[in-house]
Write a protein that holds these residues in place. Structure first.
Motif, PDB file in Angstrom:
ATOM      1  N   UNK A   1       0.827  -1.207   0.000  1.00  0.00           N
ATOM      2  CA  UNK A   1       0.000   0.000   0.000  1.00  0.00           C
ATOM      3  C   UNK A   1       0.860   1.255   0.000  1.00  0.00           C
ATOM      4  N   UNK A   2       1.963   1.189   0.755  1.00  0.00           N
ATOM      5  CA  UNK A   2       2.797   2.377   0.871  1.00  0.00           C
ATOM      6  C   UNK A   2       3.599   2.602  -0.400  1.00  0.00           C
ATOM      7  N   UNK A   3       3.986   1.499  -1.048  1.00  0.00           N
ATOM      8  CA  UNK A   3       4.683   1.625  -2.329  1.00  0.00           C
ATOM      9  C   UNK A   3       3.743   2.257  -3.359  1.00  0.00           C
ATOM     10  N   UNK A   4       2.513   1.777  -3.326  1.00  0.00           N
ATOM     11  CA  UNK A   4       1.529   2.295  -4.270  1.00  0.00           C
ATOM     12  C   UNK A   4       1.303   3.801  -4.034  1.00  0.00           C
TER      13      UNK A   4
ATOM     14  N   UNK B   1       3.391   5.956  -2.879  1.00  0.00           N
ATOM     15  CA  UNK B   1       4.522   6.756  -3.342  1.00  0.00           C
ATOM     16  C   UNK B   1       4.371   7.121  -4.817  1.00  0.00           C
ATOM     17  N   UNK B   2       3.683   6.266  -5.576  1.00  0.00           N
ATOM     18  CA  UNK B   2       3.534   6.550  -6.996  1.00  0.00           C
ATOM     19  C   UNK B   2       2.156   7.096  -7.349  1.00  0.00           C
ATOM     20  N   UNK B   3       1.348   7.375  -6.343  1.00  0.00           N
ATOM     21  CA  UNK B   3      -0.034   7.802  -6.566  1.00  0.00           C
ATOM     22  C   UNK B   3      -0.097   9.330  -6.616  1.00  0.00           C
ATOM     23  N   UNK B   4      -0.257   9.872  -7.804  1.00  0.00           N
ATOM     24  CA  UNK B   4      -0.194  11.336  -7.929  1.00  0.00           C
ATOM     25  C   UNK B   4      -1.357  12.023  -7.200  1.00  0.00           C
ATOM     26  N   UNK B   5      -2.516  11.349  -7.125  1.00  0.00           N
ATOM     27  CA  UNK B   5      -3.648  11.948  -6.408  1.00  0.00           C
ATOM     28  C   UNK B   5      -3.320  12.105  -4.932  1.00  0.00           C
ATOM     29  N   UNK B   6      -2.627  11.107  -4.391  1.00  0.00           N
ATOM     30  CA  UNK B   6      -2.237  11.186  -2.988  1.00  0.00           C
ATOM     31  C   UNK B   6      -1.337  12.399  -2.753  1.00  0.00           C
ATOM     32  N   UNK B   7      -0.367  12.586  -3.650  1.00  0.00           N
ATOM     33  CA  UNK B   7       0.555  13.728  -3.476  1.00  0.00           C
ATOM     34  C   UNK B   7      -0.167  15.050  -3.629  1.00  0.00           C
ATOM     35  N   UNK B   8      -1.124  15.090  -4.565  1.00  0.00           N
ATOM     36  CA  UNK B   8      -1.932  16.306  -4.705  1.00  0.00           C
ATOM     37  C   UNK B   8      -2.677  16.597  -3.406  1.00  0.00           C
TER      38      UNK B   8
ATOM     39  N   UNK C   1      -4.597   6.753   5.864  1.00  0.00           N
ATOM     40  CA  UNK C   1      -4.958   7.217   7.205  1.00  0.00           C
ATOM     41  C   UNK C   1      -3.737   7.286   8.107  1.00  0.00           C
ATOM     42  N   UNK C   2      -2.854   6.293   7.945  1.00  0.00           N
ATOM     43  CA  UNK C   2      -1.649   6.260   8.775  1.00  0.00           C
ATOM     44  C   UNK C   2      -0.808   7.507   8.517  1.00  0.00           C
ATOM     45  N   UNK C   3      -0.726   7.915   7.261  1.00  0.00           N
ATOM     46  CA  UNK C   3       0.036   9.126   6.936  1.00  0.00           C
ATOM     47  C   UNK C   3      -0.574  10.336   7.668  1.00  0.00           C
TER      48      UNK C   3
END
Lengths: 295, 296
Positions: free
Chosen positions: B60-63, B65-72, B273-275
């Motif tokens: 999940x955490x690897x995913x 890192x590459x998830x642009x929506x998450x970074x947005x 959520x952990x983040x």
């Protein structure tokens, strides 16, 4: 903002009383009133606009230039909203939830607070720490596992899910404990020596003494439950279970061009809370000042 | 009771104490404590609504890192916090300083300033959305009147939606923090101000040397509350802009909601959520440490 403090004044002659505030020189006083006036308008104007819009026709709401005063109010909006929406159901559900949650929170909170502050037993402080610790954890971060728990308990899509969500909060325990700490232990010990049971002490000594704290907790819980949008959004799927907030939101999406009616609905959803707040303002403000509202 | 042996009394006390805790504690454990603990398990699993959770390590955490929506979402959350925190601090402290003066109407204003805080988010978001309406809304009409030729599109524009949300967030919360500041201001002894005045300190110097130090614990407490509040901002955005236009106001909490409740990806949502949890936790710890070092 600091400029609002008084400028270096002539040597002080008058004796300051207990209040820290001093009379300002005239110019600064005028500036102070001006700022206060602007701030009050900034806070109140959106509410004023809501009430005015609720009494306009649809076209009038966004008329240019803005009509700050409605010359002939459309009172029928307040009749139409009941016809076009399920306002009665929503209000009924919200009143039910607010009442049940508040009752449970006040009861379980004050009860647990007594255990935490007046009964000495091993492990007590560790347990309390766990309570306080979770207050700092954002609900948003555990709402997913919580939903899984609720699903397992088969509470989703029932009003009881909201009761479960709100009624056992740590906030009530924390608030009541803060207050109980101010009640001297000697009083409790005296009651024990007189042969009162622990429950008797809670009922007949603590509860009557903690009326102001109970009032604060009641008001804060009432307002939080009434205004809660996220809980109902996650848990209440069937329209006949919707609360005012959820209902209003769906009304907004369904009739998104009925500006006046949307504002009418908003007024109705806000009104009970304003009345409750104005009636119990003192307790409310005290409660918030001592513990902070969750949000 | 005095004749009871110490050991038995301790057992009795424990039973009585737990008895008092039980009604609240049972609910608290099932609905708060267990979910918080479970979070740390779910985050390392692959799980959707149907079927069970299967452990998948750090996938999940690897995913993420590459998830642009998450970074947005993370970037937008920081954007909101970077403006909402200082703005609310400044406004609420300013108002509190003003209310601490002998002016008429102070009581009235104290009540009024609290209104936005007790009003439901749905109503508030709707009122402001209409006020901010680009073509015919009163806000832009006033802007045009004072000479702004092309006022912003607010919640309909990707550049201006976040500022609009920040304005409303600050407007909503300032009364609450003002109250906390005001309560603290009234505990600063007047003699301190007098002494500084006698020593010839001007208003700014007195503010720096007397008021600010006196407010330290409160300012700290408020900063922590505001920080956590800003990082978990949720319902305001959900109702006001729903993350849009595009992803211009998508924030972390909302992303968790989207993944968990709209796409039923419990495992991945838990990882996000952990983040959120870690950020709030870290910020709180840092603030505690800094505060402690400064007060030494």
């Amino acid at each position: 903002m600091t400029t609002l403090l008084q400028p270096p004044a002539a040597p002080v002659l008058e004796q300051d009383t207990a209040r820290p505030a001093r009379r300002l020189p005239k110019l600064w006083r005028i500036l102070g009133y001006l700022t206060l006036g602007v701030a009050a308008v900034a806070v109140l104007l959106p509410f004023y606009w809501m009430v005015m819009s609720s009494l306009k026709t649809n076209n009038e709401v966004f008329a240019i230039p803005v009509r700050w005063i409605t010359t002939d109010p459309v009172w029928s909006n307040y009749a139409d909203i009941w016809r076009k929406s399920e306002m009665t159901t929503w209000l009924g559900n919200t009143v039910f939830l607010s009442a049940v949650v508040t009752l449970l929170q006040v009861f379980t909170g004050s009860f647990a607070a007594y255990g935490f502050s007046k009964v000495r037993f091993p492990g007590r402080d560790v347990l309390f720490l766990a309570y306080i610790g979770t207050l700092a954890v954002p609900w948003q971060s555990y709402m997913v596992p919580q939903f899984v728990m609720m699903t397992k308990l088969q509470l989703t899509d029932t009003l009881w899910s909201i009761v479960a969500l709100q009624a056992f909060g740590a906030l009530g325990v924390f608030m009541m404990k803060q207050f109980y700490e101010t009640i001297p232990d000697e009083l409790i010990d005296a009651a024990r020596i007189d042969g009162m049971s622990e429950f008797g002490i809670y009922r007949r000594v603590m509860l009557p003494l903690s009326k102001p704290a109970l009032a604060s907790l009641t008001l804060i819980t009432l307002v939080t439950t009434w205004n809660d949008y996220m809980g109902p959004l996650l848990y209440l799927r069937s329209p006949d279970l919707w609360t005012v907030q959820l209902g209003l939101k769906s009304f907004i999406s369904q009739y998104n061009a009925e500006y006046a009616l949307i504002m009418t609905g908003s007024v109705l959803s806000v009104l009970p809370i304003v009345v409750i707040f104005l009636a119990g303002q003192r307790y409310f403000v005290e409660g918030v000042a001592t513990t902070g509202l969750k949000g | 009771m005095t004749t009871m042996p110490a050991n038995r009394r301790r057992w009795r006390n424990t039973a009585v104490g737990l008895g008092f805790l039980l009604p609240n504690f049972a609910g608290f454990v099932i609905l708060t404590l267990v979910p918080v603990v479970l979070l740390f398990y779910y985050a390392f699993t692959e799980w959707n609504m149907f079927g069970g959770a299967t452990f998948n390590g750090l996938d999940n955490f690897r995913r993420m890192a590459g998830d642009s929506s998450f970074w947005t979402a993370l970037r937008n959350t920081l954007y909101y916090s970077a403006f909402h925190i200082p703005l609310t601090l400044a406004v609420s402290l300013g108002l509190a300083l003003l209310l601490n003066r002998k002016l008429r109407g102070v009581g009235f204003f104290r009540t009024v300033a609290f209104f936005p805080y007790i009003t439901s988010i749905v109503a508030i978001a709707q009122i402001w959305n209409m006020l901010f309406s680009p073509g015919f809304g009163p806000v832009n009409e006033v802007l045009r009147w004072i000479g702004v030729d092309s006022p912003p599109g607010w919640t309909t524009s990707a550049d201006w939606s976040m500022p609009a949300v920040i304005v409303v967030g600050t407007w909503r919360e300032m009364g609450y923090y003002m109250l906390l500041f005001l309560a603290a201001l009234q505990t600063i002894p007047a003699q301190l101000h007098e002494a500084a005045r006698v020593d010839g300190a001007n208003a700014w110097q007195r503010f720096r040397a007397v008021t600010l130090p006196g407010l330290r614990p409160t300012t700290f407490f408020i900063t922590v509350l505001l920080t956590i509040g800003s990082f978990k901002v949720f319902d305001l955005i959900l109702v006001m802009t729903d993350g849009g236009p595009g992803q211009s106001t998508l924030v972390l909490s909302q992303y968790i909601y989207k993944k968990g409740f709209q796409e039923n990806e419990f495992g991945y949502a838990s990882a996000v959520s952990i983040v959120l949890f870690a950020i709030c936790f870290l910020v709180t710890v840092i603030q505690f440490v800094v505060n402690k070092r400064r007060s030494e």
